[in-house]
Design a protein around this motif. Structure first.
Motif, PDB file in Angstrom:
ATOM      1  N   SER A  16      49.676  44.425  42.150  1.00 15.70           N
ATOM      2  CA  SER A  16      49.205  45.698  41.603  1.00 15.70           C
ATOM      3  C   SER A  16      49.235  45.682  40.083  1.00 15.70           C
ATOM      4  N   PHE A  17      50.259  45.051  39.512  1.00 10.58           N
ATOM      5  CA  PHE A  17      50.297  44.899  38.059  1.00 10.58           C
ATOM      6  C   PHE A  17      49.241  43.903  37.596  1.00 10.58           C
ATOM      7  N   HIS A  18      49.169  42.774  38.294  1.00 12.72           N
ATOM      8  CA  HIS A  18      48.298  41.699  37.817  1.00 12.72           C
ATOM      9  C   HIS A  18      46.830  42.096  37.837  1.00 12.72           C
ATOM     10  N   VAL A  19      46.388  42.774  38.892  1.00  8.88           N
ATOM     11  CA  VAL A  19      44.969  43.049  39.032  1.00  8.88           C
ATOM     12  C   VAL A  19      44.464  43.982  37.933  1.00  8.88           C
ATOM     13  N   LEU A  20      45.353  44.756  37.310  1.00  8.70           N
ATOM     14  CA  LEU A  20      44.934  45.648  36.239  1.00  8.70           C
ATOM     15  C   LEU A  20      44.367  44.882  35.048  1.00  8.70           C
ATOM     16  N   PHE A  21      44.988  43.764  34.703  1.00 11.32           N
ATOM     17  CA  PHE A  21      44.604  43.055  33.481  1.00 11.32           C
ATOM     18  C   PHE A  21      43.306  42.271  33.646  1.00 11.32           C
ATOM     19  N   PRO A  22      43.129  41.476  34.726  1.00 12.94           N
ATOM     20  CA  PRO A  22      41.804  40.868  34.898  1.00 12.94           C
ATOM     21  C   PRO A  22      40.692  41.894  35.030  1.00 12.94           C
ATOM     22  N   ALA A  23      40.959  42.993  35.730  1.00 13.32           N
ATOM     23  CA  ALA A  23      39.935  44.017  35.880  1.00 13.32           C
ATOM     24  C   ALA A  23      39.496  44.568  34.530  1.00 13.32           C
ATOM     25  N   PHE A  24      40.391  44.557  33.551  1.00  9.00           N
ATOM     26  CA  PHE A  24      40.075  45.053  32.214  1.00  9.00           C
ATOM     27  C   PHE A  24      39.462  43.963  31.341  1.00  9.00           C
ATOM     28  N   THR A  25      40.057  42.769  31.341  1.00 11.71           N
ATOM     29  CA  THR A  25      39.602  41.725  30.431  1.00 11.71           C
ATOM     30  C   THR A  25      38.263  41.122  30.856  1.00 11.71           C
ATOM     31  N   ILE A  26      37.936  41.145  32.141  1.00 14.58           N
ATOM     32  CA  ILE A  26      36.623  40.655  32.570  1.00 14.58           C
ATOM     33  C   ILE A  26      35.520  41.471  31.894  1.00 14.58           C
ATOM     34  N   GLY A  27      35.641  42.788  31.975  1.00 13.30           N
ATOM     35  CA  GLY A  27      34.637  43.635  31.345  1.00 13.30           C
ATOM     36  C   GLY A  27      34.752  43.660  29.832  1.00 13.30           C
ATOM     37  N   LEU A  28      35.989  43.612  29.308  1.00 15.53           N
ATOM     38  CA  LEU A  28      36.182  43.717  27.867  1.00 15.53           C
ATOM     39  C   LEU A  28      35.633  42.500  27.141  1.00 15.53           C
ATOM     40  N   SER A  29      35.756  41.314  27.717  1.00 13.85           N
ATOM     41  CA  SER A  29      35.213  40.118  27.070  1.00 13.85           C
ATOM     42  C   SER A  29      33.689  40.201  26.955  1.00 13.85           C
ATOM     43  N   SER A  30      33.033  40.726  27.987  1.00 15.15           N
ATOM     44  CA  SER A  30      31.575  40.895  27.915  1.00 15.15           C
ATOM     45  C   SER A  30      31.200  41.981  26.908  1.00 15.15           C
TER      46      SER A  30
END
Length: 478
Positions: A16-30
């Motif tokens: 639950s903690f981990h999925v927050l960061f990829p979910a954010f950085t995937i979109g943020l990098s684009s």
């Protein structure tokens, strides 16, 4: 609270903690790639300031995602050794491919992206930003493939009790993978979209960083108008496939316990309190036949009810049922807010409408809630299987004592509270400070430039940074 339950709680807590960061950085990098492209095209300083503002936030989020991901990997060996032993020949290579193709790509270009400004050409720096964005998508590809294989295993052969790959193509592109990949990538983009829009709306409500805020909100509205309806379509296709390959999960999502009268179809349960022991819903509020129309695209279609399988093969219904409604409810709220924003934009009232700006502020973190709810639906809905129909979760747990799992869980909770609490607090402070005017790093006595620090802050206390939205910045402070 035996070792099995504690191991499941620990896995749920960590993911639950981990999925927050990829979910954010995937979109943020684009988003960063888009902003830098706009800067290169227009040479407008506001785009450049926005790039470095979101780059700082990306650096912190990416770091926390890496740390939480390492813990996830260790758990397979410590708490789920039987799963590692029996499915390691398949899961191990898939996770290794993620490291070799995605993580190495990100690591190669991340340093250039964070510290290479004015040290490499502008085109090379933009290429580095794009490569980091591509790396996050490749990482998503492999992780979702591995996870999807647990839900819809294919391309394997059993040698004794050990799974071996028979066809890597079928392993990677297992039946649920394409739908889940599209659904997750869109969810990540939409999550970032509403963070950007909510931050921009917050600045407009405070009366600071107006030019940058308008650009953020305008971009968020346009992107949401494209992706939210597309996500609803992908979600529908995903649901149809899930009904085919995991019908019990769909029955739990819908709170559908048994077949009704012939030809009556399946009602859409808007609200209920599922009673797993009594095998029925209490206080049910449902719309007749609408469930059939949504789930089967026919007026009188049927789905397999929960009572079609034995009790010990049913997932916990309540968390799946409520999690699905939270996810769908947030999606519909996003669609409504986007539609209202487009209408207000057309009438020239987008940036002056208090209720719309407050709506975007309220929905800033809604994507994270939807992502976690969706993961709960997916993972809890698979139970009692860790590999669907082949290996039960109870049979995959390590032979460790209750005390060991409880101790490690307590350590994780304490460590995460400190580490990620501090990281989240720092991100909040940077958001409150807002985009600052970019300046190159000063020359040193030796005539060389010091590297740009990606998490540099404003030169005044962040609590007062909003007072001067275009104030100077000292790049040496963090």
């Amino acid at each position: 609270m035996d070792a099995l339950l504690l191991s499941r709680i620990q896995f749920g807590f960590v993911i639950s903690f981990h999925v927050l960061f990829p979910a954010f950085t995937i979109g943020l990098s684009s988003w960063l790639a888009f902003v830098e492209w706009r800067w290169l095209r227009t040479r407008d300083a506001i785009w450049r300031d926005l790039y470095f503002f979101w780059l700082r936030i990306f650096a912190i989020s990416f770091g926390m995602g890496v740390v939480s991901g390492i813990v996830m990997s260790f758990q397979f060996g410590t708490n789920w050794s039987v799963l590692s032993e029996r499915a390691g020949n398949i899961l191990g290579p898939l996770l290794s491919y993620e490291v070799l193709t995605a993580f190495f790509l990100e690591a190669t270009f991340l340093g250039v992206m964070l510290f290479g400004w004015r040290k490499v050409s502008e085109k090379l720096h933009f290429l580095a930003t794009c490569m980091v964005a591509v790396g996050t998508l490749i990482s998503t590809f492999w992780i979702i493939s591995a996870n999807s294989w647990l839900h819809t295993p294919a391309g394997y052969e059993l040698v004794g009790e050990v799974f071996h790959p028979a066809s890597w193509w079928e392993v990677i592109f297992n039946p649920s993978f394409p739908y889940r990949l599209a659904h997750m990538v869109l969810a990540a983009f939409i999550t970032t979209c509403f963070v950007i829009g909510g931050v921009g709306a917050g600045y407009l409500r405070r009366g600071v960083h107006a030019d940058a805020a308008q650009r953020m909100l305008r971009a968020a509205v346009v992107f949401a108008a494209l992706t939210v309806p597309l996500q609803i379509l992908v979600g529908d296709l995903h649901g149809l496939k899930t009904r085919e390959v995991q019908p019990t999960k769909v029955a739990a999502m819908e709170g559908h316990w048994e077949h009704g009268p012939a030809g009556a179809g399946v009602p859409l349960v808007l609200f209920a309190m599922p009673d797993q022991e009594a095998e029925r819903n209490r206080y049910e509020l449902a719309v007749p036949r609408l469930g059939s129309l949504i789930l089967t695209h026919s007026w009188d279609g049927e789905i397999e009810p929960l009572t079609a399988v034995p009790r010990d093969q049913r997932p916990p219904v309540a968390p799946v049922f409520y999690g699905f409604r939270i996810m769908v409810g947030i999606g519909l709220a996003m669609l409504l807010l986007t539609a209202c924003s487009l209408w207000a934009w057309r009438r020239g009232r987008l940036f002056g409408s208090r209720w719309l700006l407050d709506g975007w502020r309220l929905m800033t973190l809604s994507g994270f809630v939807a992502v976690i709810s969706g993961w709960f639906v997916v993972e809890i809905g698979r139970q009692p299987w860790v590999i669907q129909g082949l290996l039960r979760t109870a049979d995959a747990v390590s032979a460790v004592g209750r005390g060991s799992v409880l101790t490690s869980l307590a350590v994780f909770v304490a460590a995460y509270a400190v580490v990620f609490g501090a990281g989240a607090a720092y991100i909040v402070r940077m958001v409150r400070a807002g985009p600052q005017r970019f300046e190159d790093a000063p020359d040193t006595d030796e005539g060389e430039r010091t590297p740009m620090r990606p998490i540099s802050a404003a030169d005044e206390p962040m609590e007062r940074a909003g007072r001067d939205p275009r104030g100077p910045v000292r790049t040496g402070e963090a």
